[in-house]
Design an enzyme around this catalytic site. Structure first.
Site, PDB file in Angstrom:
ATOM      1  N   LYS A   1       0.830  -1.199   0.000  1.00 30.19           N
ATOM      2  CA  LYS A   1       0.000   0.000   0.000  1.00 30.19           C
ATOM      3  C   LYS A   1       0.867   1.252   0.000  1.00 30.19           C
ATOM      4  O   LYS A   1       0.561   2.234  -0.687  1.00 30.19           O
ATOM      5  CB  LYS A   1      -0.930   0.000   1.216  1.00 30.19           C
TER       6      LYS A   1
ATOM      7  N   HIS B   1      -7.891 -29.988 -32.664  1.00 30.63           N
ATOM      8  CA  HIS B   1      -8.869 -28.966 -32.274  1.00 30.63           C
ATOM      9  C   HIS B   1      -9.771 -29.437 -31.140  1.00 30.63           C
ATOM     10  O   HIS B   1     -10.991 -29.364 -31.212  1.00 30.63           O
ATOM     11  CB  HIS B   1      -9.690 -28.518 -33.488  1.00 30.63           C
TER      12      HIS B   1
END
Length: 533
Positions: A149, A286
């Site tokens: 922070k 695929h």
């Protein structure tokens, strides 16, 4: 919501005076401590970390010297103190903060290198509930979040790589830049988020909450991909804490970097081939299998799988469930293959693959357990879906024969093999199979009749390529969901199927059963649907 304070702009360059180090994994600790000491940075540490630094002959202060309190409660309380968090959170160039720090003798902490208690590895080791609870870190995440922070003034590091970046910056410039501190803060918040996700996910499992109010997914970047499914999309590959054998935890021995589609196809192939106890081969294109077979050995299984659809197999992914030998490798490299994934390979096999420099060879050192519980995720707009892994496994005892004609033992084996494959084919799915080999696969169609027709085309073409009738002659037909009408079943019969396996449960089951009886085929209901979308 707290209003944003009117702080002065954060300085671009911060020359650190003090570093706080608290580590569970002390790899590289002495080297980093030495580098910081040489740069004139005071070291502050706790417990075993402090002891390791002292043992190396380096000066270090105990956190207790700053706080005036010793570690207590089995180490649960040592850094949860205003002197520590004030040193991390204090905005140096804000007058009120500076005054408070001076008034309470709070010295600034400019670098924080903190890792966390090994909660994830403790869970993975199979430790009991209390051991896992004790390895939930409290002080570590609090310090990391405080430092992140206040990144305007503090460089926060949650791993050795981040610490190396800080040392490189100090060596080059004598200071950390604001841009570097922001990058480190983002990395730090991601680490605490992943840690909390691991804890919350584990705790939900302990109380058997399959759908907790909030659910987090955490991963660690394994690879930035060249692109996603298509070249205009970005892509990245993340590993979770799940150590399930497969593409995410495989070793890539050679070949180009894996792409998004390679990873998806390799995962699909590996999960399917693990379903079989006999030597087996799966070829995926695929995301759908185009050939699946078992054999006396891998070479036989590969040849049989390839024979199902050699056209689709070109440029596909090959998965096997046994370590590869030289003869296996020579067969597989006869045609262009994108990826081979296997539990292992001997030196001779690896030498054969090495001649195909673009082929990716992945070794998993094991096979995924088809019956291991777990979760499957899928994103949707504004959210994600979660479901348990599909653990359906049909045995002869699960079958209900609904036709007048009973299937032979060979037909039962073919039905079960076909249904196992159908579980891994995109819905709507139809699979023809005979003697442990797929004959034709129809995937992803909007209606089941078309899937049956496409599977029949594949079976006919595969037969023609070998100078044989359609491979579907005398086959078992598997449908992963019920036949809503008799038309799909009739297409299967026309293709040559003599037995059918399907879940059952349609309001027209009687009509479908009557059609099967009329054609003299055997049909079994599984009672289990195995959709795959």
């Amino acid at each position: 919501m707290p209003a944003a304070p009117d702080f002065p702009p954060a300085p671009d360059a911060v020359r650190p005076v003090r570093a706080l180090i608290s580590l569970s994994d002390k790899s590289g600790l002495v080297e980093v401590a030495q580098a910081l000491n040489d740069l004139g940075v005071e070291l502050v540490s706790t417990g075993g970390t402090r002891a390791s630094i002292e043992k190396a002959g380096l000066p270090v202060r105990d956190v207790a010297d700053l706080t005036g309190f010793p570690e207590m409660m089995d180490g649960r309380v040592k850094t949860l103190h205003p002197v520590v968090h004030g040193g991390l959170l204090g905005v140096r160039n804000a007058p009120a903060h500076a005054e408070a720090m001076d008034q309470h003798s709070i010295g600034p902490i400019d670098i924080a290198w903190i890792d966390l208690y090994p909660f994830e590895s403790t869970v993975e080791s199979g430790a009991g509930f209390e051991a896992c609870i004790e390895n939930i870190d409290i002080g570590g995440p609090a310090m990391i979040r405080s430092a992140a922070k206040n990144h305007g003034h503090v460089a926060v590091c949650v791993d050795r790589d981040a610490m190396d970046q800080v040392i490189a910056a100090l060596t080059a410039d004598g200071a950390t830049s604001l841009n570097l501190r922001k990058q480190l803060a983002a990395r730090a918040f991601a680490r605490t988020a992943a840690y909390d996700a691991a804890v919350s996910g584990w705790f939900a499992a302990q109380v058997e909450d399959a759908a907790p109010l909030r659910k987090s997914i955490a991963g660690t970047l394994a690879q930035t991909l060249r692109y996603g499914e298509n070249p205009h999309q970005t892509g990245a590959f993340y590993r979770t804490a799940d150590r399930r054998p497969g593409v995410a935890n495989a070793r890539q021995l050679q070949g180009k970097e894996l792409g998004y589609n390679n990873i998806a196809d390799a995962d699909a192939a590996c999960e399917l081939v693990a379903e079989f106890a006999e030597p087996a081969c799966v070829i995926v294109k695929h995301a759908n299998p185009c050939g699946v077979a078992v054999g006396a050995d891998l070479s036989s299984a590969y040849q049989r799988a390839l024979a199902c659809d050699a056209v689709s197999a070109f440029g596909g992914v090959v998965a096997v469930n046994r370590p590869l030998t030289e003869s296996d490798a020579r067969l597989i490299t006869d045609i262009f293959t994108e990826v081979v994934i296997a539990p292992g390979a001997d030196d001779a096999a690896m030498a054969v693959f090495a001649a195909k420099k673009n082929l990716r060879l992945l070794l998993t050192d094991g096979l995924p357990d088809p019956m291991q519980a777990g979760s499957v995720f899928r994103s949707v707009a504004g959210g994600f879906l979660v479901q348990s892994r599909d653990l359906a496994r049909i045995t002869p005892a699960d079958l209900t024969i609904v036709t007048k004609r009973q299937p032979s033992d060979a037909e039962v084996r073919d039905m079960l093999f076909a249904f196992t494959v159908a579980k891994h084919v995109k819905s709507n799915a139809i699979v023809y199979a005979k003697d442990g080999q797929t004959a034709g696969i129809g995937a992803g169609q909007m209606n089941r009749r078309d899937s049956a027709r496409i599977a029949a085309i594949r079976a006919r073409e595969a037969g023609e390529a070998q100078g044989l009738p359609s491979l579907a002659e005398g086959s078992a037909c598997a449908s992963e969901a019920f036949f809503p009408f008799a038309d799909g079943l009739l297409e299967a019969v026309a293709a040559g199927a003599t037995s059918v396996i399907q879940p059952g449960g349609s309001i027209r089951d009687a009509e479908v059963i009557a059609a099967a009886d009329d054609k003299g085929i055997a049909m079994a209901f599984t009672g289990a649907r195995v959709f795959r979308h």
